[in-house]
Design a protein around this motif. Structure first.
Motif, PDB file in Angstrom:
ATOM      1  N   MET A 136       0.852  -1.175   0.000  1.00 57.12           N
ATOM      2  CA  MET A 136       0.000   0.000   0.000  1.00 57.12           C
ATOM      3  C   MET A 136       0.899   1.240   0.000  1.00 57.12           C
ATOM      4  O   MET A 136       1.807   1.340   0.823  1.00 57.12           O
ATOM      5  CB  MET A 136      -0.891  -0.029   1.250  1.00 57.12           C
ATOM      6  N   PRO A 137       0.638   2.177  -0.903  1.00 57.40           N
ATOM      7  CA  PRO A 137       1.416   3.420  -0.874  1.00 57.40           C
ATOM      8  C   PRO A 137       1.253   4.114   0.481  1.00 57.40           C
ATOM      9  O   PRO A 137       0.156   4.119   1.049  1.00 57.40           O
ATOM     10  CB  PRO A 137       0.786   4.256  -1.998  1.00 57.40           C
ATOM     11  N   GLY A 148      -4.343  10.129 -10.894  1.00 57.35           N
ATOM     12  CA  GLY A 148      -3.615   9.922  -9.656  1.00 57.35           C
ATOM     13  C   GLY A 148      -2.166   9.569  -9.917  1.00 57.35           C
ATOM     14  O   GLY A 148      -1.717   9.509 -11.060  1.00 57.35           O
ATOM     15  N   HIS A 149      -1.457   9.337  -8.820  1.00 58.93           N
ATOM     16  CA  HIS A 149      -0.070   8.868  -8.898  1.00 58.93           C
ATOM     17  C   HIS A 149      -0.036   7.449  -9.449  1.00 58.93           C
ATOM     18  O   HIS A 149      -0.998   6.688  -9.309  1.00 58.93           O
ATOM     19  CB  HIS A 149       0.559   8.826  -7.496  1.00 58.93           C
ATOM     20  N   ARG A 150       1.079   7.070 -10.028  1.00 60.30           N
ATOM     21  CA  ARG A 150       1.244   5.724 -10.577  1.00 60.30           C
ATOM     22  C   ARG A 150       1.007   4.665  -9.505  1.00 60.30           C
ATOM     23  O   ARG A 150       0.231   3.733  -9.698  1.00 60.30           O
ATOM     24  CB  ARG A 150       2.632   5.580 -11.207  1.00 60.30           C
ATOM     25  N   ALA A 151       1.670   4.801  -8.355  1.00 55.83           N
ATOM     26  CA  ALA A 151       1.524   3.808  -7.282  1.00 55.83           C
ATOM     27  C   ALA A 151       0.084   3.737  -6.784  1.00 55.83           C
ATOM     28  O   ALA A 151      -0.440   2.643  -6.541  1.00 55.83           O
ATOM     29  CB  ALA A 151       2.468   4.120  -6.125  1.00 55.83           C
ATOM     30  N   CYS A 152      -0.570   4.879  -6.656  1.00 56.18           N
ATOM     31  CA  CYS A 152      -1.956   4.887  -6.172  1.00 56.18           C
ATOM     32  C   CYS A 152      -2.887   4.178  -7.142  1.00 56.18           C
ATOM     33  O   CYS A 152      -3.799   3.445  -6.734  1.00 56.18           O
ATOM     34  CB  CYS A 152      -2.417   6.320  -5.930  1.00 56.18           C
ATOM     35  N   GLU A 187       4.946  -4.485 -10.324  1.00 58.68           N
ATOM     36  CA  GLU A 187       5.091  -3.064 -10.687  1.00 58.68           C
ATOM     37  C   GLU A 187       4.881  -2.174  -9.466  1.00 58.68           C
ATOM     38  O   GLU A 187       5.612  -1.215  -9.251  1.00 58.68           O
ATOM     39  CB  GLU A 187       4.096  -2.672 -11.777  1.00 58.68           C
ATOM     40  N   LEU A 188       3.854  -2.497  -8.671  1.00 53.59           N
ATOM     41  CA  LEU A 188       3.575  -1.702  -7.482  1.00 53.59           C
ATOM     42  C   LEU A 188       4.723  -1.806  -6.489  1.00 53.59           C
ATOM     43  O   LEU A 188       5.172  -0.796  -5.941  1.00 53.59           O
ATOM     44  CB  LEU A 188       2.261  -2.142  -6.832  1.00 53.59           C
ATOM     45  N   ARG A 189       5.217  -3.000  -6.257  1.00 55.37           N
ATOM     46  CA  ARG A 189       6.342  -3.173  -5.328  1.00 55.37           C
ATOM     47  C   ARG A 189       7.563  -2.385  -5.793  1.00 55.37           C
ATOM     48  O   ARG A 189       8.227  -1.724  -4.991  1.00 55.37           O
ATOM     49  CB  ARG A 189       6.689  -4.649  -5.183  1.00 55.37           C
TER      50      ARG A 189
END
Length: 194
Positions: A1-2, A92-96, A177-179
């Motif tokens: 989670m960001p 939004g942000h990429r991570a979000c 990708e998120l990690r």
């Protein structure tokens, strides 16, 4: 989670509540969008998920099957893609957006169904029908920037110049990708399309 999502207010189950989600009687209404919060985020360039400033440059959003297919077809044919029809979903942000694609039941899986029907359906919300299936191949898409208009009843967005296209049948495919994004390895300039 960001971390910025982790810091968001939570519902009684402990789920973080996105910035544009309205509250009613102390409970978030996840399937709805708060007009004023959406307008504020658009005007102040804040992420629609975490409510933190997005720097100038690329923004991301999660798209459903129809738009994902149109983007994929345009890219495969070597043509630019621009959504000429406005959308109600903010950037939004990429991570979000990677995170949102995995935790929102409707965005995450092809057999997911909508929980609510739009109150006053029109050309933008006609597909928002309780029980409607997301369909195959959603995507997290990066765009060079966004445009918006705040009308008397809604906030409309258009996105320009696809810079990244991450299609998914099941959004768990974005976990690596998120990690990487959260570890700082996915930051910096967006990866080119293709």
């Amino acid at each position: 989670m960001p971390p910025t999502v982790h810091d968001r207010p939570r519902d009684d189950r402990g789920y973080p509540v996105p910035a544009i989600t309205p509250w009613e009687d102390g409970r978030p209404q996840f399937a709805l969008t708060d007009y004023q919060r959406s307008a504020d985020c658009a005007r102040q360039r804040q992420c629609s998920v975490c409510d933190v400033l997005m720097p100038r440059g690329p923004v991301w959003r999660v798209v459903g099957a129809a738009e994902s297919a149109a983007i994929g077809a345009a890219l495969a044919a070597g043509r630019p893609y621009r959504n000429l029809a406005p959308t109600l979903e903010g950037p939004g942000h990429r991570a979000c957006m990677l995170y949102a694609s995995m935790v929102c039941p409707y965005l995450a899986r092809p057999n997911a169904r909508r929980a609510l029907t739009a109150e006053h359906p029109d050309e933008l919300t006609a597909a928002v029908v309780r029980g409607a299936v997301r369909g195959a191949l959603g995507a997290v898409v990066g765009f060079a920037d966004y445009e918006f208009a705040v009308t008397g009843s809604r906030v409309l967005f258009r996105f320009v110049d696809v810079i990244e296209y991450l299609p998914h049948d099941n959004a768990d495919a974005h976990l690596a990708e998120l990690r990487a994004e959260l570890a700082g390895h996915g930051g910096g300039p967006a990866r080119p399309v293709g």
